[in-house]
Every structure is written in C-alpha cells, then in structure tokens.
Design a protein around this motif. Structure first.
Motif, PDB file in Angstrom:
ATOM      1  N   LEU A  68       0.807  -1.227   0.000  1.00  9.72           N
ATOM      2  CA  LEU A  68       0.000   0.000   0.000  1.00  9.72           C
ATOM      3  C   LEU A  68       0.838   1.274   0.000  1.00  9.72           C
ATOM      4  N   VAL A  69       2.127   1.174   0.337  1.00  4.28           N
ATOM      5  CA  VAL A  69       2.914   2.409   0.518  1.00  4.28           C
ATOM      6  C   VAL A  69       4.134   2.448  -0.417  1.00  4.28           C
ATOM      7  N   HIS A  70       5.176   1.648  -0.118  1.00  2.95           N
ATOM      8  CA  HIS A  70       6.400   1.912  -0.880  1.00  2.95           C
ATOM      9  C   HIS A  70       6.409   1.283  -2.270  1.00  2.95           C
ATOM     10  N   GLY A  71       5.685   0.172  -2.454  1.00  2.00           N
ATOM     11  CA  GLY A  71       5.668  -0.468  -3.781  1.00  2.00           C
ATOM     12  C   GLY A  71       5.043   0.435  -4.844  1.00  2.00           C
ATOM     13  N   PRO A  72       3.795   0.891  -4.617  1.00  2.00           N
ATOM     14  CA  PRO A  72       3.164   1.776  -5.609  1.00  2.00           C
ATOM     15  C   PRO A  72       3.981   3.048  -5.858  1.00  2.00           C
ATOM     16  N   GLU A  73       4.605   3.586  -4.808  1.00  2.96           N
ATOM     17  CA  GLU A  73       5.373   4.827  -5.026  1.00  2.96           C
ATOM     18  C   GLU A  73       6.660   4.558  -5.817  1.00  2.96           C
ATOM     19  N   ARG A 111      17.660  12.762  -9.689  1.00  2.00           N
ATOM     20  CA  ARG A 111      16.503  13.500 -10.216  1.00  2.00           C
ATOM     21  C   ARG A 111      15.583  13.881  -9.066  1.00  2.00           C
ATOM     22  N   ALA A 112      15.392  12.922  -8.133  1.00  2.00           N
ATOM     23  CA  ALA A 112      14.488  13.192  -7.000  1.00  2.00           C
ATOM     24  C   ALA A 112      14.723  12.164  -5.909  1.00  2.00           C
ATOM     25  N   LEU A 113      14.431  12.571  -4.694  1.00  6.53           N
ATOM     26  CA  LEU A 113      14.339  11.633  -3.568  1.00  6.53           C
ATOM     27  C   LEU A 113      12.891  11.682  -3.108  1.00  6.53           C
ATOM     28  N   SER A 114      12.364  10.554  -2.665  1.00  5.41           N
ATOM     29  CA  SER A 114      11.015  10.631  -2.083  1.00  5.41           C
ATOM     30  C   SER A 114      10.906   9.696  -0.890  1.00  5.41           C
ATOM     31  N   GLU A 115       9.977  10.032  -0.016  1.00  3.88           N
ATOM     32  CA  GLU A 115       9.793   9.334   1.258  1.00  3.88           C
ATOM     33  C   GLU A 115       8.346   8.846   1.326  1.00  3.88           C
ATOM     34  N   PRO A 116       8.104   7.645   0.785  1.00  5.32           N
ATOM     35  CA  PRO A 116       6.724   7.153   0.713  1.00  5.32           C
ATOM     36  C   PRO A 116       6.056   7.113   2.088  1.00  5.32           C
ATOM     37  N   HIS A 117       4.854   7.631   2.150  1.00  3.59           N
ATOM     38  CA  HIS A 117       4.050   7.533   3.376  1.00  3.59           C
ATOM     39  C   HIS A 117       2.588   7.657   2.976  1.00  3.59           C
ATOM     40  N   PRO A 118       1.705   7.066   3.757  1.00  2.36           N
ATOM     41  CA  PRO A 118       0.288   7.038   3.363  1.00  2.36           C
ATOM     42  C   PRO A 118      -0.415   8.354   3.670  1.00  2.36           C
ATOM     43  N   SER A 119      -1.436   8.663   2.867  1.00  2.00           N
ATOM     44  CA  SER A 119      -2.279   9.840   3.115  1.00  2.00           C
ATOM     45  C   SER A 119      -3.186   9.557   4.320  1.00  2.00           C
ATOM     46  N   SER A 120      -3.810  10.612   4.854  1.00  5.85           N
ATOM     47  CA  SER A 120      -4.707  10.386   5.995  1.00  5.85           C
ATOM     48  C   SER A 120      -5.908   9.530   5.575  1.00  5.85           C
ATOM     49  N   GLU A 121      -6.340   9.665   4.309  1.00  2.00           N
ATOM     50  CA  GLU A 121      -7.469   8.828   3.832  1.00  2.00           C
ATOM     51  C   GLU A 121      -7.050   7.347   3.846  1.00  2.00           C
ATOM     52  N   THR A 122      -5.810   7.089   3.375  1.00  7.34           N
ATOM     53  CA  THR A 122      -5.346   5.691   3.351  1.00  7.34           C
ATOM     54  C   THR A 122      -5.228   5.147   4.771  1.00  7.34           C
ATOM     55  N   VAL A 123      -4.741   5.984   5.685  1.00  9.33           N
ATOM     56  CA  VAL A 123      -4.631   5.524   7.084  1.00  9.33           C
ATOM     57  C   VAL A 123      -6.029   5.266   7.657  1.00  9.33           C
ATOM     58  N   GLY A 124      -6.999   6.107   7.260  1.00 10.00           N
ATOM     59  CA  GLY A 124      -8.383   5.896   7.716  1.00 10.00           C
ATOM     60  C   GLY A 124      -8.876   4.512   7.307  1.00 10.00           C
TER      61      GLY A 124
END
Ligand SMILES: C[S@@+](CC[C@H](N)C(=O)[O-])C[C@H]1O[C@@H](n2cnc3c(N)ncnc32)[C@H](O)[C@@H]1O
Length: 264
Positions: free
Chosen positions: A34-39, A223-236
């Motif tokens: 749900l978090v790091h794979g899709p990102e 090019r970019a760094l990113s820090e995958p984390h879920p949105s509040s909707e996903t946490v809900g």
C-alpha cells in the motif's frame, strides 16, 4: 536488526524464501503493497516498452509490477529458491519476464553494456555486500539518459537503536532512534508476527551521506528523492499504516545516467 554475525546471503534468503514469498503474496506486507511499492513504480514513470532490469528481484514482486505496466523485464537475484518461486508465478501468469540467479554485482558478466533503459532495486541494495559496486555495474548496463530507481529503508529511521515508546494500551507514542552514525554490517531479524516462519538475513546500514557518495561515484545524477508515506485517507481505511504516516520508513532514489557519462 541485531548485532553483526557472518553468514552467507544466499543461504539466508533461501531459508526464508517460502515465508518471504507468502508474506507478500498473502497481502500481509501492507507497507509494501500500500505504501512503498506503488510509489516506487510511480517513480519509474511511464515504463511502457522500456527494457527494465530488476536487481535483487526476490520472488518477482516488483518485476511483475513493471511488466504489468508494460516493461520488458529481466529479474536477477542471488537466491535460487526465490527465483524458483518467481519462475513458477511466471508460468502461472506469463508476463514475459526472464529470471536469472545472478549476484547483482556480476551483472556486467552476463548482460551487455547499455542494454537497459531502466534498472530498479526494490528494498534490496541494503541487503547487498557492496551496493556502491552494484550501482556502478547498473550504470554500465544502462543506456545514456537511462534511469536507476531504487528503494531502501530510510537511513534516518533505521539506525541500530530503534524502538516505539508505547502507552499503557500499547499505542505508539514516539519513535526513539539512536546511533545513526554507526553504519556497517548488521543482521535483519525476520520475526514479525505476520510471518509464517522466522529467519535472519545479512544487511548493511548506511547514512544518507554514504548513499549519496555511492550514487555520485557510480556517475548518477539525482533527479528526485522521495519518502513514501500514506495519506490520511489511506490511514483511515488501513489503520495499521498509521505509524508510517508519522515517520519516514522508506527512501526512494530516482537517478539518471547522464548522456555525457563515460563509465570507467
Ligand atoms: C528484502 S528482499 C527484496 C526482494 C524483492 N526486491 C522484493 O521487493 O520483494 C532482498 C533481496 O535481495 C537479494 N539479494 C541479496 N544480495 C544479493 C546480491 N548480491 N545479488 C542479487 N540479489 C541479492 C535477496 O536474495 C533478496 O531476494
């Protein structure tokens, strides 16, 4: 992660291969699914028609994600048991993925220079003894302008001392972290309750400074760094993800091999 012991990565991953594959296939690895794979997939951009090499592919979780998005994929891993499972899944649902049992540091002996548009590594470089050398090998098999996209445990939240402080009800209060600069070899204990077996694998901790030095010495530009984390909707919808909405558990490097690079 506990103190260092010496053991062979292939033997270690072969021992855990069945439980590791079940962990992902059953949906129990929710941080990944749900978090790091899709990102990580999103960071790869449009992969349709691209030639992609997935390093440390395990039983093919990310290789399949790339192939389902239209890439022509080759996956390599040190563990013959994980590759056996990847091949079994490929024969059940053919996606045209080729799998090889190869040490990622030795891809240059098996694969031609400039033969891929994209190289990926989904949570695997930190499990390899020499990720700097693997990045260099990856840059050789990439075309000029090609991309290297990989995820690792976030260095800042994966130091030797890491513990969630909890209240009397077991709720997570704050994440205690210490000894960040004690980089080097470690042992990853696969002992969560969500697993069907326990095992250990060798891994290495690096600071952010070290990762950026590896990237630079392989000739990549960030090019970019990113820090995958879920949105509040996903946490809900998935309260089990609440902890990783508060602190970054994962880090994605999105790199490019510049056109002017001449690999040594
Ligand atoms: C945490 S698993 C990740 C597997 C897969 N990428 C995934 O996302 O499920 C780390 C993987 O790295 C592989 N590995 C460790 N050292 C390696 C090496 N030198 N060359 C290739 N694969 C390696 C292990 O066998 C294991 O499959």
């Amino acid at each position: 992660v506990t103190d260092r012991i010496d053991f062979d990565a292939r033997t270690a991953w072969n021992k855990g291969a069945e439980a590791y594959s079940k962990f992902i296939e059953s949906g129990a690895d929710y941080y990944r699914l749900l978090v790091h794979g899709p990102e990580l997939l999103a960071a790869c951009g449009d992969v349709h028609g691209k030639r992609a090499l997935d390093l440390g592919c395990g039983h093919g979780y990310f290789s399949r994600a790339l192939a389902n998005a239209g890439a022509q994929v080759v996956g390599v891993d040190l563990s013959d048991r994980l590759i056996d499972r990847a091949r079994a899944l490929e024969s059940q649902t053919p996606l045209g993925i080729e799998y090889h049992v190869v040490d990622a540091a030795r891809i240059g002996e098996r694969l031609a220079d400039a033969s891929f548009d994209l190289v990926t590594a989904c949570m695997s470089l930190q499990d390899m003894v020499d990720p700097a050398y693997v990045l260099l090998a990856a840059s050789r098999v990439l075309t000029e302008g090609g991309r290297m996209v990989f995820s690792v445990p976030h260095p800042a939240t994966d130091p030797p001392h890491r513990e969630w402080l909890r209240d009397g009800h077991g709720r997570k209060l704050s994440l205690c972290l210490d000894r960040y600069f004690e980089a080097g070899p470690a042992v990853c204990d696969w002992n969560m309750k969500r697993l069907t077996a326990t095992w250990q694998t060798p891994c290495w901790r690096f600071t952010l400074t070290q990762w950026s030095a590896f990237v630079r010495s392989a000739g990549f530009m960030i090019r970019a760094l990113s820090e995958p984390h879920p949105s509040s909707e996903t946490v809900g919808a998935h309260p089990e993800l609440e902890d990783c909405s508060r602190m970054p558990y994962f880090l994605i490097f999105d790199l490019m091999k510049p056109g002017w690079l001449r690999t040594p």
